[in-house]
Design a protein around this motif. Structure first.
Motif, PDB file in Angstrom:
ATOM      1  N   GLY A 140      -8.269  -8.109   1.795  1.00  0.00           N
ATOM      2  CA  GLY A 140      -7.206  -7.370   2.479  1.00  0.00           C
ATOM      3  C   GLY A 140      -7.663  -6.771   3.786  1.00  0.00           C
TER       4      GLY A 140
ATOM      5  N   ASP B  39       0.826  -1.210   0.000  1.00  0.00           N
ATOM      6  CA  ASP B  39       0.000   0.000   0.000  1.00  0.00           C
ATOM      7  C   ASP B  39       0.860   1.259   0.000  1.00  0.00           C
ATOM      8  OD1 ASP B  39       0.662  -1.070   2.555  1.00  0.00           O
ATOM      9  OD2 ASP B  39      -0.652   0.368   3.518  1.00  0.00           O
TER      10      ASP B  39
ATOM     11  N   LEU C 203      -3.542  -3.744  -5.884  1.00  0.00           N
ATOM     12  CA  LEU C 203      -4.025  -2.481  -5.315  1.00  0.00           C
ATOM     13  C   LEU C 203      -4.252  -1.420  -6.386  1.00  0.00           C
ATOM     14  CD1 LEU C 203      -1.956  -2.099  -2.013  1.00  0.00           C
ATOM     15  CD2 LEU C 203      -3.970  -3.478  -2.488  1.00  0.00           C
TER      16      LEU C 203
ATOM     17  N   CYS D  18       1.182  -8.021  -5.675  1.00  0.00           N
ATOM     18  CA  CYS D  18       0.486  -7.263  -4.628  1.00  0.00           C
ATOM     19  C   CYS D  18       0.230  -5.823  -5.063  1.00  0.00           C
ATOM     20  CB  CYS D  18       1.306  -7.273  -3.337  1.00  0.00           C
ATOM     21  SG  CYS D  18       1.369  -8.880  -2.510  1.00  0.00           S
TER      22      CYS D  18
ATOM     23  N   MET E 119      -5.457  -0.667   1.282  1.00  0.00           N
ATOM     24  CA  MET E 119      -5.454  -1.906   2.066  1.00  0.00           C
ATOM     25  C   MET E 119      -4.128  -2.630   1.885  1.00  0.00           C
ATOM     26  SD  MET E 119      -7.746  -4.566  -0.156  1.00  0.00           S
ATOM     27  CE  MET E 119      -7.138  -5.240  -1.722  1.00  0.00           C
ATOM     28  N   THR E 120      -3.834  -3.543   2.783  1.00  0.00           N
ATOM     29  CA  THR E 120      -2.704  -4.443   2.603  1.00  0.00           C
ATOM     30  C   THR E 120      -3.253  -5.812   2.215  1.00  0.00           C
ATOM     31  OG1 THR E 120      -0.850  -5.574   3.655  1.00  0.00           O
ATOM     32  CG2 THR E 120      -2.661  -4.909   5.098  1.00  0.00           C
ATOM     33  N   PRO E 121      -2.741  -6.405   1.131  1.00  0.00           N
ATOM     34  CA  PRO E 121      -3.171  -7.751   0.756  1.00  0.00           C
ATOM     35  C   PRO E 121      -2.371  -8.827   1.495  1.00  0.00           C
ATOM     36  CG  PRO E 121      -1.726  -6.874  -0.925  1.00  0.00           C
ATOM     37  CD  PRO E 121      -1.850  -5.801   0.136  1.00  0.00           C
ATOM     38  N   GLU E 122      -1.458  -8.384   2.356  1.00  0.00           N
ATOM     39  CA  GLU E 122      -0.605  -9.317   3.105  1.00  0.00           C
ATOM     40  C   GLU E 122      -1.133  -9.439   4.532  1.00  0.00           C
ATOM     41  OE1 GLU E 122       3.684  -8.663   0.927  1.00  0.00           O
ATOM     42  OE2 GLU E 122       3.084  -7.151   2.389  1.00  0.00           O
ATOM     43  N   PHE E 123      -1.831 -10.499   4.800  1.00  0.00           N
ATOM     44  CA  PHE E 123      -2.415 -10.714   6.117  1.00  0.00           C
ATOM     45  C   PHE E 123      -2.423 -12.200   6.436  1.00  0.00           C
ATOM     46  CE2 PHE E 123      -5.701 -10.552   2.874  1.00  0.00           C
ATOM     47  CZ  PHE E 123      -6.421 -11.725   3.097  1.00  0.00           C
TER      48      PHE E 123
END
Length: 433
Positions: A225, A78, A110, A106, A122-126
């Motif tokens: 995300g 992000d 976004l 990623c 948003m963060t797609p890394e979770f």
């Protein structure tokens, strides 16, 4: 005048990346990049992340290419997207091809969402948990993927089809019994936002609900995300900076003050000043129309600065209050009538109080007719200014314009002209001119 380069790399008291970034913002772009390159690699990364995207872009223009790629790879997706928004499209395309496959994927994810949406920040890394997992399995999942996630404090729970079920916080996971099911730890109430929701709305939700992060979903409630609290704070800060700038009749510069050239500062101000100057001709026309009245009673001219000053300030106070209340969702466009009644009453009371004081003072120095004119004008102009100041931001929202655009300076200009018109009409009536 030559600008002094502050040697911040050899000052142990300035090891805080935030302080160093603030110091760098005071330097010219090339000196900023040169100073940054003198730091240890870990410090370079930490300081670079603290700069605004526009300033990050300037730094990247002045460092070696291999360092550009390393800095981009070290960023969260992000934050990288924020940076890319400050770069030319052709440069973005070239840099994207040099990112690792994972980081490129990623970033592309976004960038596929429109600007100003939750999907962009948003963060797609979770770390995702499943409802049927045990607490022990969940903790193992956190340990296994902790380095790949932007946050481990908020853990979304979804089914096999990635449909959002709820959210579990790390605190609950750590304190629960190892064999307890994740399903039982899901927090209520459950919050989520659409990837196409407005960024500011999403940020306000995080602020109002005191969340560390909120899940972002697409159609069919599919989890894509998380928007974290730090990104929400950035959005709110950006929106408030923009509102403050426009309330002062200027465009936001979006960068540190010393990073902006005088020419850009002029560009951010000249348009609004020109528009306000054009609007100010209304006041000149009013004075010209009542020139005969002024010649007949010269003492009327003495109170013009007082009346337009009070009217402008009253309108600005009302506009500022309403714009702020609208930004925090305390007031909606449907509240227009309630707001007008409320602000009209406030303006009437203010005008009456000021009018009583003015009558007592002016009647001693001038005659009672002049005192009556000033008093009546104050009552009407304060009421009118409060109504104008409160209604213009709401009408702006209704027609799709940023309410801050029609705040204090615009309201002041409008009230100045209408206030003078009221003043001279009352004077002509009382004095029989």
């Amino acid at each position: 005048m030559r600008q002094k380069v502050v040697d911040i790399t050899n000052r142990p008291t300035d090891s805080d990346p935030i302080k160093i970034a603030a110091e760098l913002n005071r330097l010219e772009p090339k000196k900023r990049a040169r100073t940054l390159q003198q730091m240890p690699t870990e410090m370079i990364d930490a300081v670079f992340w603290q700069l605004e995207p526009e300033d990050q872009a300037v730094v990247l223009d002045n460092v070696p290419h291999d360092q550009v790629i390393r800095l981009l790879e070290s960023m969260d997706p992000d934050d990288r997207v924020h940076l890319f928004q400050a770069m030319p499209a052709d440069l973005i395309s070239r840099l994207m091809t040099q990112l690792s496959p994972r980081e490129r994927h990623c970033t592309e994810l976004l960038l596929a969402y429109p600007k100003e949406t939750a999907g962009r920040i948003m963060t797609p890394e979770f770390i995702r948990l499943k409802p049927g997992m045990t607490v022990s399995d969940g903790l193992a999942e956190v340990r296994r993927h902790r380095d790949k996630a932007e946050t481990i404090y908020v853990l979304p729970v979804s089914d096999d089809a990635m449909r959002l079920v709820g959210v579990v916080e790390l605190e609950d996971l750590v304190l629960a019994e190892p064999d307890e099911r994740i399903q039982k730890l899901i927090r209520e109430p459950q919050y989520s936002v659409s990837a196409w929701d407005d960024q500011e709305v999403t940020a306000r939700l995080i602020q109002a609900a005191d969340l560390f992060a909120v899940p972002v979903v697409e159609k069919d409630n599919r989890l894509v995300g998380l928007v974290t609290v730090d990104d929400a704070m950035d959005v709110l800060q950006s929106e408030e900076t923009e509102d403050i700038a426009r309330a002062g009749a200027t465009e936001p510069i979006g960068r540190a003050y010393f990073s902006v050239s005088p020419v850009r500062l002029v560009r951010s101000r000249i348009v609004w000043l020109s528009l306000l100057a054009l609007a100010g001709t209304l006041t000149v026309n009013v004075l010209s129309a009542f020139e005969t009245t002024l010649e007949a009673v010269v003492s009327l001219a003495l109170f013009i600065p007082l009346l337009i000053g009070i009217g402008g300030n009253t309108g600005a106070q009302s506009a500022t209050t309403i714009v702020r209340a609208m930004a925090t969702e305390e007031i909606h466009t449907g509240d227009l009538l309630r707001v007008l009644l409320r602000e009209g009453l406030v303006g009437l009371i203010l005008g009456a109080l000021l009018g009583i004081i003015a009558f007592l003072v002016v009647s001693v120095i001038f005659d009672r007719d002049i005192a009556l004119i000033v008093t009546l004008t104050l009552i009407i102009i304060c009421t009118l200014a409060s109504l104008v100041g409160s209604s213009m931001p709401l009408f702006a929202r209704i027609v799709g314009v940023d309410p801050a655009v029609v705040s204090a300076p615009v309201v002041t200009t409008v009230v100045d002209a209408t206030g003078l018109l009221v003043y001279f009409l009352i004077a002509a009536t009382v004095l029989g001119l």
